[in-house]
Design a protein around this motif. Sequence first.
Motif, PDB file in Angstrom:
ATOM      1  N   LYS A  76      -6.959  12.614   5.298  1.00  0.00           N
ATOM      2  CA  LYS A  76      -6.086  12.945   4.218  1.00  0.00           C
ATOM      3  C   LYS A  76      -5.135  13.975   4.373  1.00  0.00           C
ATOM      4  O   LYS A  76      -3.953  13.935   4.485  1.00  0.00           O
ATOM      5  CB  LYS A  76      -6.534  12.703   2.880  1.00  0.00           C
ATOM      6  N   SER A 107       0.891  -1.143   0.126  1.00  0.00           N
ATOM      7  CA  SER A 107      -0.097  -0.025  -0.058  1.00  0.00           C
ATOM      8  C   SER A 107       0.792   1.214   0.001  1.00  0.00           C
ATOM      9  O   SER A 107       2.031   1.260   0.266  1.00  0.00           O
ATOM     10  CB  SER A 107      -0.779   0.176   1.171  1.00  0.00           C
ATOM     11  N   ARG A 166      -1.865   5.591   2.564  1.00  0.00           N
ATOM     12  CA  ARG A 166      -2.750   4.514   3.200  1.00  0.00           C
ATOM     13  C   ARG A 166      -2.358   3.968   4.515  1.00  0.00           C
ATOM     14  O   ARG A 166      -2.941   3.726   5.389  1.00  0.00           O
ATOM     15  CB  ARG A 166      -2.971   3.615   2.145  1.00  0.00           C
ATOM     16  N   ASN A 167      -0.947   3.729   4.530  1.00  0.00           N
ATOM     17  CA  ASN A 167      -0.522   3.331   5.734  1.00  0.00           C
ATOM     18  C   ASN A 167      -0.694   4.385   7.007  1.00  0.00           C
ATOM     19  O   ASN A 167      -0.845   3.608   8.166  1.00  0.00           O
ATOM     20  CB  ASN A 167       1.047   2.982   5.632  1.00  0.00           C
ATOM     21  N   GLY A 178     -11.547   1.454   3.085  1.00  0.00           N
ATOM     22  CA  GLY A 178     -10.318   2.246   2.563  1.00  0.00           C
ATOM     23  C   GLY A 178     -10.593   3.808   2.010  1.00  0.00           C
ATOM     24  O   GLY A 178     -10.183   4.323   1.430  1.00  0.00           O
TER      25      GLY A 178
END
Length: 239
Positions: A125, A96, A100-101, A118
């Motif tokens: 973000k 990923s 995302r991590n 997800g």
Amino acid sequence: QPLISFKNVSKIYNNGTVGLKKVNLDIFQGEFVVIVGLSGAGKSTLLRTINKMHNITDGDITINGESITPLKGKKLCKLRSCIGMIFQNFNLVKRSSVLRNVLIGRVGYYPTWKSVLGIFSPEDKKKAATALQRVNLAEKIYARADELSGGQQQRVAIARVFMQNPKIILADEPVASLDPLTTNAIMDDLKNLNREFKMTVIVNLHSVPLALKYADRIIGLRAGELVYDKTITEVSEQD
Ligand code: ADP
Ligand code: ADP
């Protein structure tokens, strides 16, 4: 009142191995505690009893005065959501992206269906991007986790913990596989979270010089027993 209190805590593994033996220990909010000891001394066991990754065999552990021993289900989830963990092997989702991590830190232990799929909000973000800036990885935001160096991967793990916004950070040999320069960067990042956000940090290290450089307090384990416990100002040459 201590934040975390060990009262006569023993942990015997199913195969009879002693992990911890009658440990008594009070850790206070905002401390930066380093646990030192040889391999097999019980450092990792001690950390993992705090978020109940391991259950203890005897004694009791309290957090804010409340025993964690009986916690199950939602209450255990709540405990775990206020404890961030950093591992020696980084524990990233390798294929990923870095972003995302880091966002995973937001999922916590009460995932919503969106987070499970997800789908994250623009605010999350933005927060993740800020977290990556803190650890100087802004330019790697869309890189795949397994394309990064070890030190960079550990900084992603620190950004992920930052997203989680925990009260306690448990770091299990976070720099064991890293070079000296990278080691200092990681330790500085942990120290900054401790200083800026008053997060209580407990780090396992096997390097005494590093412990002396960063710790407010040093705890020594030997064969599962707590054999040393001094604040950094009490540490002397003869130790
Ligand atoms: P450290 O982190 O200081 O290296 P550990 O807490 O990993 O020490 O280990 C303490 C002792 O418990 C060691 O003797 C180790 O072999 C043993 N141990 C650790 N995990 C397990 C396990 N899952 N099952 C049995 N024994 C274990
Ligand atoms: P494999 O290479 O055998 O397919 P991986 O270890 O790459 O297995 O991952 C298997 C699944 O588990 C993947 O979907 C991956 O995203 C997920 N995964 C791996 N590590 C983690 C982790 N630390 N946290 C959450 N999910 C993970």
